[in-house]
Scaffold this motif. Structure first.
Motif, PDB file in Angstrom:
ATOM      1  N   GLU A 221       0.839  -1.198   0.000  1.00  9.53           N
ATOM      2  CA  GLU A 221       0.000   0.000   0.000  1.00  9.53           C
ATOM      3  C   GLU A 221       0.877   1.251   0.000  1.00  9.53           C
ATOM      4  O   GLU A 221       1.931   1.278   0.634  1.00  9.53           O
TER       5      GLU A 221
ATOM      6  N   LEU B  16      -2.093   6.250   1.556  1.00 11.91           N
ATOM      7  CA  LEU B  16      -3.400   5.734   1.138  1.00 11.91           C
ATOM      8  C   LEU B  16      -4.528   6.402   1.918  1.00 11.91           C
ATOM      9  O   LEU B  16      -5.613   6.638   1.390  1.00 11.91           O
TER      10      LEU B  16
ATOM     11  N   ILE C 286     -10.431   5.985  -3.680  1.00  8.78           N
ATOM     12  CA  ILE C 286     -10.648   4.543  -3.627  1.00  8.78           C
ATOM     13  C   ILE C 286     -11.735   4.224  -2.614  1.00  8.78           C
ATOM     14  O   ILE C 286     -12.576   3.344  -2.828  1.00  8.78           O
ATOM     15  N   ASP C 287     -11.769   4.961  -1.526  1.00 11.72           N
ATOM     16  CA  ASP C 287     -12.757   4.753  -0.470  1.00 11.72           C
ATOM     17  C   ASP C 287     -14.185   4.979  -0.964  1.00 11.72           C
ATOM     18  O   ASP C 287     -15.028   4.087  -0.879  1.00 11.72           O
TER      19      ASP C 287
ATOM     20  N   LYS D 241      -8.841  -1.075   2.349  1.00 17.08           N
ATOM     21  CA  LYS D 241      -7.709  -1.912   1.994  1.00 17.08           C
ATOM     22  C   LYS D 241      -8.128  -2.992   0.992  1.00 17.08           C
ATOM     23  O   LYS D 241      -7.385  -3.304   0.048  1.00 17.08           O
TER      24      LYS D 241
ATOM     25  N   LYS E 226     -10.647  -2.791  -1.157  1.00 15.63           N
ATOM     26  CA  LYS E 226     -10.877  -2.111  -2.433  1.00 15.63           C
ATOM     27  C   LYS E 226      -9.551  -1.831  -3.138  1.00 15.63           C
ATOM     28  O   LYS E 226      -9.428  -1.992  -4.361  1.00 15.63           O
ATOM     29  N   TYR E 227      -8.567  -1.395  -2.362  1.00 15.08           N
ATOM     30  CA  TYR E 227      -7.265  -1.105  -2.956  1.00 15.08           C
ATOM     31  C   TYR E 227      -6.669  -2.361  -3.589  1.00 15.08           C
ATOM     32  O   TYR E 227      -6.190  -2.329  -4.728  1.00 15.08           O
ATOM     33  N   GLN E 228      -6.686  -3.469  -2.863  1.00 14.61           N
ATOM     34  CA  GLN E 228      -6.112  -4.702  -3.391  1.00 14.61           C
ATOM     35  C   GLN E 228      -6.846  -5.169  -4.642  1.00 14.61           C
ATOM     36  O   GLN E 228      -6.221  -5.607  -5.617  1.00 14.61           O
TER      37      GLN E 228
ATOM     38  N   TYR F 239      -8.593  -3.285  -6.770  1.00 18.01           N
ATOM     39  CA  TYR F 239      -8.293  -2.310  -7.824  1.00 18.01           C
ATOM     40  C   TYR F 239      -6.883  -2.505  -8.379  1.00 18.01           C
ATOM     41  O   TYR F 239      -6.681  -2.594  -9.594  1.00 18.01           O
ATOM     42  N   ILE F 240      -5.895  -2.585  -7.491  1.00 17.23           N
ATOM     43  CA  ILE F 240      -4.516  -2.597  -7.963  1.00 17.23           C
ATOM     44  C   ILE F 240      -4.173  -3.898  -8.666  1.00 17.23           C
ATOM     45  O   ILE F 240      -3.400  -3.918  -9.639  1.00 17.23           O
TER      46      ILE F 240
ATOM     47  N   GLY G 146      -3.459   4.584  -5.636  1.00 19.19           N
ATOM     48  CA  GLY G 146      -3.724   4.659  -4.214  1.00 19.19           C
ATOM     49  C   GLY G 146      -3.031   5.801  -3.512  1.00 19.19           C
ATOM     50  O   GLY G 146      -3.362   6.122  -2.361  1.00 19.19           O
TER      51      GLY G 146
ATOM     52  N   GLY H 286      -4.829   8.374  -1.540  1.00 22.72           N
ATOM     53  CA  GLY H 286      -6.131   7.717  -1.468  1.00 22.72           C
ATOM     54  C   GLY H 286      -6.882   7.696  -2.777  1.00 22.72           C
ATOM     55  O   GLY H 286      -8.073   7.377  -2.800  1.00 22.72           O
TER      56      GLY H 286
END
Length: 528
Positions: free
Chosen positions: A215, A219, A237-238, A308, A310-312, A314-315, A358, A361
């Motif tokens: 991350e 973020l 991202i949130d 977290k 959502k980030y994973q 997305y990325i 990210g 954020g």
């Protein structure tokens, strides 16, 4: 060696004679490819998501560490490349509005008139059809990842089964096979990937399974000390990645769970798939979605863990989408090797701007912050560029046109605002300017306001006229741009130097007033 004479009559520019073995130019261009997603740049994702073929260009040529766009948005960036001019001069300021004015000078016109065979294949995104290309085959608008439609230069539209990156590469190779081998070529192979909706090729689904992507440290940026507009941006991202469109959940998978701000059934790429493609897609996402919904329903995911997750998601999708672009580069490099073209072909890989992975954020681009302002630029030119060099020169996408013409031995029109980087290619320690100018003209898309700025090797300054705010960053001490130092007395001298440079560049480039391209209603609504 036969000489090819470029005359004033045929070019409409100053003439000179050049050899007919001038280099071919292969320009491979993607959309929204962040530097942190290219392993040659050595970012935090280099070990988990390598890009070996793009890295090969850098290893055998040069990697530019300070490459920037003039306007961080898709269509305008392309217009800057074609014209060598800032957006206010080429007339294509934003993605919305009228199309690119094809009556103006472009680098394709000079190259075509100068004896090059020209082609553009893939994403175009300028609304009006290409001009001065001997061949073009383009995606309409943003284009589609799966089973995309292409528009050919005869006006016909045809849907091709498969994945857009692969199809564009196939088309580029087919054109290379059929081109006039007596002429040098200028080929722009331009990809939709990895633009939103971050849809990987089916063969790459799950390729990052079991990998926890690092991350970014910011973020959960709280935007303290910086513009009052930042917390209002609609690219978090949130809050702003959509469950279906971006995160690949469908409403028939929710099992009665009400996810915050869930909307839209399915995704555009899913709706275009044939049954076999859907089956492969579902086999990947369905069990993962089911596990997530079960954990969410059981109360195992709090707000922080949700961001977290959502980030994973997305990325992974983003980086898996990049894999097809890197494969495309590899196929094109292999073609040059197999056809004895590598030694006399300049190969460039770049993207229309960077992208937030990210950082702060965010996803998306637009801002003058480093992650979206910086463009990747790696180039191989055997016999000219020293292998493995990493120039620090400040370059910009308005420089590409002058550079292409310099490579081709064609004079650059006076109207072009960019400069050739060929001197840097020949001598990697050379510098060609002490600052670059930036202008963003969109009218509130993703709630990002218009802003204008200047960047040197060590500092950055930009102005937001709608809120009358200045932002300044010390890029040496604060590379993540977390602290605005404008008005800090310790930076008074540097601030004055930046303000002077900002005014100088606006005057040099004949920048318009802040009001000219900012309707009153947008200014009034900036803080709402």
């Amino acid at each position: 060696m036969r000489l090819f004479c470029l005359t004033l009559l045929t070019l409409g520019v100053f003439s000179r004679c050049v050899a007919d073995d001038r280099p071919n130019i292969l320009f491979v261009f993607s959309d929204d490819h962040a530097l942190n997603a290219i392993s040659a740049y050595g970012g935090p994702l280099a070990d988990v998501a390598p890009t070996p073929n793009i890295d090969r260009i850098a290893r055998e040529g040069a990697l530019f560490r300070n490459s920037f766009c003039a306007n961080s948005i898709c269509g305008p960036s392309r217009a800057c490349i074609l014209t060598g001019k800032h957006s206010h001069k080429n007339g294509f300021l934003r993605n919305t509005g009228s199309g690119f004015d094809q009556s103006q000078w472009t680098v394709a016109k000079s190259l075509q008139n100068g004896g090059y065979e020209t082609a553009v294949i893939g994403k175009w995104h300028l609304k009006t059809n290409p001009v001065a290309f001997d061949h073009w085959d383009i995606l309409p608008g943003q284009g589609s990842y799966y089973n995309p439609e292409f528009i050919s230069m005869d006006g016909s539209k045809r849907t091709f089964e498969g994945y857009a990156t692969d199809i564009a590469t196939d088309k580029a190779i087919r054109w290379l096979d059929q081109r006039d081998s007596k002429k040098p070529f200028f080929l722009m192979c331009q990809h939709k990937a990895p633009h939103r909706t971050f849809a990987p090729a089916l063969r790459h689904l799950g390729s990052l399974d079991g990998v926890t992507i690092p991350e970014p440290t910011n973020l959960f940026d709280d935007y303290a000390t910086r513009s009052v507009t930042l917390p209002k941006n609609e690219m978090e991202i949130d809050r702003h990645l959509t469950w279906a469109y971006d995160l690949k959940l469908r409403n028939d998978e929710l099992d009665g769970v009400k996810l915050p701000e869930f909307r839209a059934y399915g995704t555009p790429e899913y709706r275009r798939m044939n049954p076999d493609q859907k089956a492969t897609w579902d086999a990947h996402f369905a069990p993962r979605n089911k596990a997530f919904i079960a954990d969410y329903k059981a109360g195992k995911i709090d707000h922080t863990e949700l961001v977290k997750w959502k980030y994973q998601r997305y990325i992974r999708n983003y980086l898996e989408t990049v894999k097809s672009v890197d494969e495309s580069v590899g196929r094109l490099l292999q073609y040059l090797d197999d056809h004895d073209l590598a030694e006399n072909t300049v190969v460039i890989y770049s993207s229309d701007q960077g992208f937030y992975l990210g950082e702060h954020g965010w996803f998306d681009k637009r801002w003058m912050f480093e992650e979206s302002f910086k463009m990747p630029f790696v180039i191989r030119w055997p016999g000219v560029v020293k292998a493995g060099s990493k120039p620090t020169a400040l370059i910009q996408n308005i420089d590409y046109a002058s550079t292409f013409l310099d490579m081709a031995g064609i004079d650059v029109p006076d109207e072009v605002q960019g400069v050739s980087i060929v001197p840097v290619l020949r001598e990697s320690e050379r510098q060609i300017r002490d600052a670059v100018y930036y202008a963003y003209y969109e009218l509130g898309e993703h709630a990002v306001p218009q802003h204008f700025g200047v960047r040197t090797h060590t500092h950055k300054l930009f102005y937001l006229p709608w809120t009358d705010e200045w932002q300044m960053f010390d890029l040496v001490k604060d590379p993540n741009e977390m602290r605005n130092v404008y008005g800090d007395p310790r930076y008074a001298d540097e601030q004055n130097r930046l303000l002077e440079k900002y005014r100088e560049l606006r005057q040099r480039y004949e920048a318009p007033s802040y009001e000219e391209y900012a309707p009153k209603q947008f200014q009034k609504n900036a803080l709402k």
